[in-house]
Motif scaffolding. Structure first.
Motif, mmCIF file in Angstrom:
data_model
loop_
_atom_site.group_PDB
_atom_site.id
_atom_site.type_symbol
_atom_site.label_atom_id
_atom_site.label_comp_id
_atom_site.label_asym_id
_atom_site.label_seq_id
_atom_site.Cartn_x
_atom_site.Cartn_y
_atom_site.Cartn_z
ATOM 1 N N ASN A 169 -6.030 -34.041 -32.782
ATOM 2 C CA ASN A 169 -4.840 -34.776 -33.235
ATOM 3 C C ASN A 169 -3.613 -34.188 -32.529
ATOM 4 O O ASN A 169 -2.985 -33.257 -33.022
ATOM 5 C CB ASN A 169 -4.705 -34.672 -34.755
ATOM 6 C CG ASN A 169 -3.569 -35.543 -35.280
ATOM 7 O OD1 ASN A 169 -3.014 -36.370 -34.548
ATOM 8 N ND2 ASN A 169 -3.218 -35.353 -36.548
ATOM 9 N N LEU A 170 -3.297 -34.737 -31.351
ATOM 10 C CA LEU A 170 -2.147 -34.301 -30.562
ATOM 11 C C LEU A 170 -1.116 -35.423 -30.566
ATOM 12 O O LEU A 170 -1.460 -36.596 -30.272
ATOM 13 C CB LEU A 170 -2.539 -33.961 -29.121
ATOM 14 C CG LEU A 170 -3.300 -32.646 -28.900
ATOM 15 C CD1 LEU A 170 -4.747 -32.770 -29.337
ATOM 16 C CD2 LEU A 170 -3.237 -32.234 -27.439
ATOM 17 N N VAL A 171 0.141 -35.109 -30.901
ATOM 18 C CA VAL A 171 1.178 -36.134 -31.002
ATOM 19 C C VAL A 171 2.385 -35.737 -30.160
ATOM 20 O O VAL A 171 2.665 -34.556 -29.958
ATOM 21 C CB VAL A 171 1.603 -36.362 -32.469
ATOM 22 C CG1 VAL A 171 0.439 -36.855 -33.315
ATOM 23 C CG2 VAL A 171 2.179 -35.083 -33.054
ATOM 24 N N LEU A 172 3.093 -36.753 -29.644
ATOM 25 C CA LEU A 172 4.312 -36.546 -28.875
ATOM 26 C C LEU A 172 5.524 -36.704 -29.772
ATOM 27 O O LEU A 172 5.530 -37.523 -30.701
ATOM 28 C CB LEU A 172 4.404 -37.550 -27.724
ATOM 29 C CG LEU A 172 3.421 -37.370 -26.564
ATOM 30 C CD1 LEU A 172 3.447 -38.612 -25.664
ATOM 31 C CD2 LEU A 172 3.781 -36.133 -25.753
ATOM 32 N N VAL A 221 0.680 -33.284 -20.055
ATOM 33 C CA VAL A 221 1.276 -34.592 -20.330
ATOM 34 C C VAL A 221 1.734 -35.199 -19.012
ATOM 35 O O VAL A 221 2.253 -34.473 -18.139
ATOM 36 C CB VAL A 221 2.485 -34.448 -21.274
ATOM 37 C CG1 VAL A 221 3.137 -35.803 -21.534
ATOM 38 C CG2 VAL A 221 2.064 -33.813 -22.593
ATOM 39 N N THR A 222 1.525 -36.497 -18.855
ATOM 40 C CA THR A 222 2.037 -37.223 -17.694
ATOM 41 C C THR A 222 3.316 -37.959 -18.085
ATOM 42 O O THR A 222 3.295 -38.764 -19.036
ATOM 43 C CB THR A 222 1.010 -38.195 -17.125
ATOM 44 O OG1 THR A 222 -0.165 -37.464 -16.712
ATOM 45 C CG2 THR A 222 1.576 -38.956 -15.937
ATOM 46 N N ILE A 223 4.377 -37.673 -17.381
ATOM 47 C CA ILE A 223 5.676 -38.263 -17.688
ATOM 48 C C ILE A 223 6.120 -39.102 -16.496
ATOM 49 O O ILE A 223 6.157 -38.610 -15.357
ATOM 50 C CB ILE A 223 6.721 -37.184 -17.998
ATOM 51 C CG1 ILE A 223 6.244 -36.267 -19.126
ATOM 52 C CG2 ILE A 223 8.061 -37.817 -18.370
ATOM 53 C CD1 ILE A 223 7.144 -35.088 -19.398
ATOM 54 N N ILE A 224 6.428 -40.393 -16.755
ATOM 55 C CA ILE A 224 6.902 -41.279 -15.683
ATOM 56 C C ILE A 224 8.118 -42.057 -16.181
ATOM 57 O O ILE A 224 8.382 -42.115 -17.403
ATOM 58 C CB ILE A 224 5.802 -42.267 -15.237
ATOM 59 C CG1 ILE A 224 5.359 -43.136 -16.425
ATOM 60 C CG2 ILE A 224 4.608 -41.514 -14.637
ATOM 61 C CD1 ILE A 224 4.365 -44.225 -16.050
ATOM 62 N N ASP A 280 8.294 -42.706 -20.062
ATOM 63 C CA ASP A 280 7.035 -42.901 -20.775
ATOM 64 C C ASP A 280 6.195 -41.644 -20.608
ATOM 65 O O ASP A 280 6.173 -41.028 -19.529
ATOM 66 C CB ASP A 280 6.264 -44.104 -20.219
ATOM 67 C CG ASP A 280 6.915 -45.426 -20.611
ATOM 68 O OD1 ASP A 280 7.580 -45.468 -21.666
ATOM 69 O OD2 ASP A 280 6.767 -46.401 -19.855
ATOM 70 N N ALA A 281 5.504 -41.245 -21.683
ATOM 71 C CA ALA A 281 4.682 -40.042 -21.630
ATOM 72 C C ALA A 281 3.295 -40.335 -22.177
ATOM 73 O O ALA A 281 3.137 -41.050 -23.170
ATOM 74 C CB ALA A 281 5.343 -38.917 -22.413
#
Length: 427
Positions: free
Chosen positions: A344-347, A422-425, A355-356
């Motif tokens: 359970n991983l949340v941003l 995390v991928t952040i664009i 967007d991540a």
């Protein structure tokens, strides 16, 4: 007939009548006096004596002496007067700049000492038609020595007492170094420099004052005559801070401690109180406790229970107890640690316009808590928060710190540090 009358009037006019006018007589007298003075001055060949005053005395040392840092520190006379004799018109034109007076044999001075030198006069302009009679003074006394500079640390010998319940810092000097310059024989006589004062009464508040310095020789005698010496300063500003003493409780603080977890029953600290001094500024009664630097709960485990922690001293306080840090111990005899796999991983706090996506699927997390409660803790009671606040400049796939949340009813916390990818664009 009329023509004859006019001719008679012209014949009766004479220069003598001009002298009947007082104004004409005055102007004529002044003019005649000036002309007569010039005639007498140019034709008077009689010699006249005259004294020329305030002629500077040249005491320039030789290049060799200057190369040795020798200087003239004292001269008995700085100006001379010279009696001259010559044509009155010539000598009346002379001024102090037309004559040069020098101390003879200064070129022979190559070492420190006191010298008596005769004075000589020479002509120093185009006016030369005169003779020297006498020079006064006929000689001068020079004090010559090597120029030196020496730096001393200012010692402080200030006597004072402080009222009960108060504490005073050591006197603070505005300057701690002083440079004395001048003749080598005089400067070398100085052994030390001190600021001295006895303050009456008992201090309850800060005090400041300016105090003259005292110079001592090697025998401990005061030097009252500085002679030819110069000091970078002769008085100094002194300030004594006064503190109100108090003994305050020491408080342990934490970071990465889940909300609602009470550690009061398992934590001890030594010392429990700290003696401090609060600078007398109106804030001394506002301080109720002394905090320790936060302990990172991620480092607290059953295997790591003792920490040496520094005090966090407020700006207006100083530690007068002598203790530099406190020892904090956790009693984890009834605690244990257990590892859980959580997915359970949340941003949170994704930057605006971005967007991540979480690339990490799960994390292995170690949790420390009471043994009895940890038996009931499930992986579903945990979640990992990936906080992107302050990460506006990140793009692409990056590693980001993760905060592990544990339900407070278990009285537990996560041990260790965790990261997730995390991928952040741009959105």
């Amino acid at each position: 007939m009329n023509q004859n009358k006019n001719q008679n009037k012209k014949r009766t006019f004479s220069i003598g009548k001009l002298f009947q006018s007082n104004r004409f007589v005055l102007v004529f007298s002044v003019f005649a006096a000036i002309v007569l003075w010039f005639i007498m001055a140019f034709n008077n060949t009689e010699n006249r004596a005259r004294v020329i005053y305030d002629i500077p005395i040249d005491t320039t040392l030789s290049d060799e002496a200057v190369a040795q840092d020798l200087r003239v520190f004292e001269v008995s006379d700085k100006t001379a007067r010279v009696s001259v004799n010559g044509n009155s018109f010539v000598v009346n034109q002379l001024s102090s700049g037309d004559i040069k007076v020098s101390a003879s044999l200064t070129s022979n001075i190559t070492r420190a000492g006191t010298y008596t030198l005769n004075l000589t006069a020479t002509k120093n302009s185009d006016i030369t038609d005169y003779e020297f009679d006498t020079i006064y003074p006929g000689s001068i006394i020079l004090f010559v020595d090597k120029y030196v500079e020496k730096t001393f640390t200012v010692e402080q010998h200030i006597e004072y007492s402080v009222a009960d319940g108060y504490y005073a810092d050591s006197p603070a000097l505005e300057e701690t170094k002083i440079t004395v310059s001048g003749p080598e024989t005089e400067v070398s006589a100085i052994d030390h420099v001190a600021v001295e004062k006895k303050i009456d009464g008992q201090l309850k508040e800060p005090t400041s004052f300016e105090q003259a310095l005292t110079f001592y020789d090697k025998q401990g005698n005061k030097i009252t005559d500085m002679g030819h010496m110069e000091a970078s300063f002769t008085a100094i500003n002194v300030k004594i801070e006064v503190l109100k003493m108090a003994e305050l409780p020491v408080t342990v603080t934490y970071k990465n401690l889940p909300d609602g977890v009470d550690l009061s029953g398992i934590v001890s600290v030594n010392p429990t109180t700290l003696k401090i001094g609060s600078y007398v500024s109106g804030k001394e009664d506002a301080q109720k406790e002394i905090n320790l630097q936060p302990i990172n709960m991620a480092e607290v485990t059953p295997q790591n229970t003792t920490f040496s922690v520094d005090f966090e001293m407020p700006e207006h306080c100083t530690n007068i107890s002598g203790a530099k840090h406190a020892t904090v111990k956790f009693d984890l005899s009834n605690y244990t640690s257990q590892t859980y796999t959580i997915d359970n991983l949340v941003l949170s706090n994704v930057p605006s316009g971005m967007d991540a996506t979480i690339d990490t699927d799960q994390l292995e997390v170690t949790v420390v808590g009471p043994t009895s409660k940890l038996k009931k803790l499930k992986a579903g009671d945990l979640y990992a928060e990936i906080d992107l606040s302050g990460k506006e400049d990140l793009q692409g796939s990056v590693a980001v710190p993760v905060k592990i949340h544990v339900d407070s009813k278990y009285g537990a916390w996560a041990a260790g540090e965790y990261t997730a990818y995390v991928t952040i664009i741009e959105g």
